[in-house]
Write an enzyme that holds these catalytic residues in place. Structure first.
Site, PDB file in Angstrom:
ATOM      1  N   HIS A 142      -9.995  41.202  12.940  1.00 45.58           N
ATOM      2  CA  HIS A 142     -11.094  40.288  12.652  1.00 45.58           C
ATOM      3  C   HIS A 142     -10.534  38.884  12.565  1.00 45.58           C
ATOM      4  O   HIS A 142      -9.438  38.666  12.065  1.00 45.58           O
ATOM      5  CB  HIS A 142     -11.774  40.656  11.326  1.00 45.58           C
ATOM      6  CG  HIS A 142     -13.150  40.097  11.221  1.00 45.58           C
ATOM      7  ND1 HIS A 142     -13.388  38.821  10.794  1.00 45.58           N
ATOM      8  CD2 HIS A 142     -14.354  40.623  11.533  1.00 45.58           C
ATOM      9  CE1 HIS A 142     -14.696  38.592  10.826  1.00 45.58           C
ATOM     10  NE2 HIS A 142     -15.303  39.666  11.266  1.00 45.58           N
ATOM     11  N   ASP A 161     -17.487  47.283  13.130  1.00 41.15           N
ATOM     12  CA  ASP A 161     -17.879  48.078  14.303  1.00 41.15           C
ATOM     13  C   ASP A 161     -17.195  49.435  14.387  1.00 41.15           C
ATOM     14  O   ASP A 161     -17.586  50.269  15.199  1.00 41.15           O
ATOM     15  CB  ASP A 161     -17.552  47.279  15.579  1.00 41.15           C
ATOM     16  CG  ASP A 161     -18.424  46.036  15.646  1.00 41.15           C
ATOM     17  OD1 ASP A 161     -17.870  44.934  15.771  1.00 41.15           O
ATOM     18  OD2 ASP A 161     -19.653  46.181  15.516  1.00 41.15           O
TER      19      ASP A 161
END
Ligand code: SDX
Length: 393
Positions: free
Chosen positions: A271, A328
């Site tokens: 991320h 996700d």
């Protein structure tokens, strides 16, 4: 980067804009919507209440929530001419360009949104988007499976209405499974906003030119489509199926990632901001077992996902690069168990992120000080030089 210029660290870390909506601490793994921790909202709130919170800044009273819910339910229908758009799309069209085209077209059916922005026009455009995006998404699904479209049933809540329009049939009643609706409601809450991610910054940047809300949201949908952003949830499922279909050898897949073979990445990991466990992924993982148990998910893929996480979190390559599961990583498994085909996972991300996009567009429109404005650059191209005639090139 080329050694021509050295970037002032301050420049690199300049914030894109200021905002009161969402707070993230990437190192501590903290996410708050308008000051409320995501863990509390996930446990105690609903997607429509969180949408109200993000857009108007406060948790609604019961009367405000009822009024908001009623207003949305009165705008779930699409204009019959807009429904005809779906006749033109190829049946195997990816639903994300269908979504962004239909949302952009909304400004042709509501020309009042094109005039200078007023509070009243923003309000009705907000309600129309929240109400119609689920209908557009459901119709994109029905088009892809060649089934008749169902009109919305306004006696149902936002999420239930979407599920019925997606999985129901005109020929028989469709009772929405409460476990399915609650699971999707939770996932929408977890996706509702995330500060200046790629698609939200896109909405703000497009909106900063006073482009209307529909055009700005359509741009956000296109940004979200990218595989490194919203497209990752589908890519995770394709990755897990690939590992399963090649014999389930997680260890050799992890080695491929570490050796960067064919640029393969551990999708659903890493991320730009979280250099710790994404708090949303922690909540989703916690409920994944429970939800998949209820919905009858594909345990073999969940087992592979858990093995991947276990290997990665114990491997210096990932630990040193601070690569942890993001929102996700587990989401796609749940969407699959709900009955959605892989290419619809990013559409579900868009449905969840819509209130956040709208909140940021409104914040930027109401307070120019929070505009992203015109980004500048550091020029690293050639120095000044004279034109060269063709015969001298
Ligand atoms: C979302 O911004 C948001 O908030 C987004 C989002 C939201 O809610 O809106 O949270 C939603 O987009 C989540 C991210 C979904 N994308 C994926 O899961 C795709 C896989 N992830 C990567 O593409 C990547 O992790 C990013 C783009 C998400 C973040 O990249 P970073 O943190 O900027 O890291 P980087 O690209 O600079 O890479 C640093 C190193 C590199 O290795 P080295 O050059 O040091 O050898 O880490 C490696 C990268 O190769 N790396 C990965 C990796 N992610 C980074 N290696 C393997 N698998 C990965 N997933």
């Amino acid at each position: 980067k080329t050694g021509l210029v050295t970037l002032d660290p301050g420049f690199v870390n300049t914030a894109a804009c200021s905002s009161e909506i969402t707070y993230i601490d990437g190192d501590a793994g903290i996410l708050r919507y308008r000051g409320y921790p995501i863990e509390q909202l996930a446990e105690r709130s609903t997607f429509i209440e969180v949408s109200y919170l993000l857009i108007y800044g406060e948790l609604p009273s019961e009367a405000q929530l009822n009024d908001f819910t009623t207003k949305i339910s009165r705008h779930t229908l699409l204009h019959e001419d807009l429904k005809r758009f779906f006749d033109g799309f190829p049946r195997d069209a990816h639903p994300m360009p269908v979504l962004s085209s239909a949302v952009s077209a909304l400004s042709t059916f509501y020309p009042e949104t094109l005039k200078p922005v007023t509070e009243e026009r923003t309000e009705i455009a907000t309600i129309r988007l929240l109400a119609k995006l689920p209908t557009i998404a459901a119709y994109a699904y029905k088009k892809s499976v060649g089934q008749p479209f169902l009109y919305p049933d306004n006696s149902l809540g936002l999420v239930e209405n979407f599920l019925r329009m997606t999985f129901g049939f005109p020929a028989e009643p469709y009772d929405v499974d409460p476990a399915l609706a609650r699971a999707l409601d939770l996932l929408f809450i977890l996706h509702a906003d995330h500060e200046q991610n790629c698609s939200t910054s896109t909405v703000r940047l497009v909106g900063s030119s006073e482009a209307n809300l529909f055009a700005s949201i359509s741009a956000g949908i296109n940004a979200l489509f990218g595989p490194l952003h919203g497209g990752a949830n589908s890519a995770v499922l394709e990755m897990l199926e690939g590992i399963r279909d090649s014999g389930g050898d997680v260890k050799s897949f992890v080695n491929k990632v570490k050796n960067k073979e064919d640029g393969v990445k551990l999708m659903g990991f890493g991320h730009r901001v979280y250099k710790n466990y994404d708090p949303r992924a922690a909540i989703i993982k916690k409920t994944a077992d429970e939800i998949l148990g209820k919905l009858g998910g594909d345990d073999s893929l969940l087992d592979i996902a858990k093995q991947l996480e276990e290997h990665a979190l114990a491997d210096d390559y990932f630990v040193q690069r601070k690569l942890y599961p993001n929102v996700d990583f587990y989401t796609g498994l749940i969407y699959r168990a709900m009955g959605f085909p892989t290419k619809f996972f990013t559409v579900l991300f868009a449905l969840g992120r819509l209130p956040g996009w709208i909140a940021h567009w409104r914040e930027m429109t109401n307070d120019p000080a929070t505009k992203i404005g015109r980004p500048r650059q550091v020029y690293i191209g050639p120095k000044e030089r004279d034109y060269v005639a063709m015969d001298a090139r």
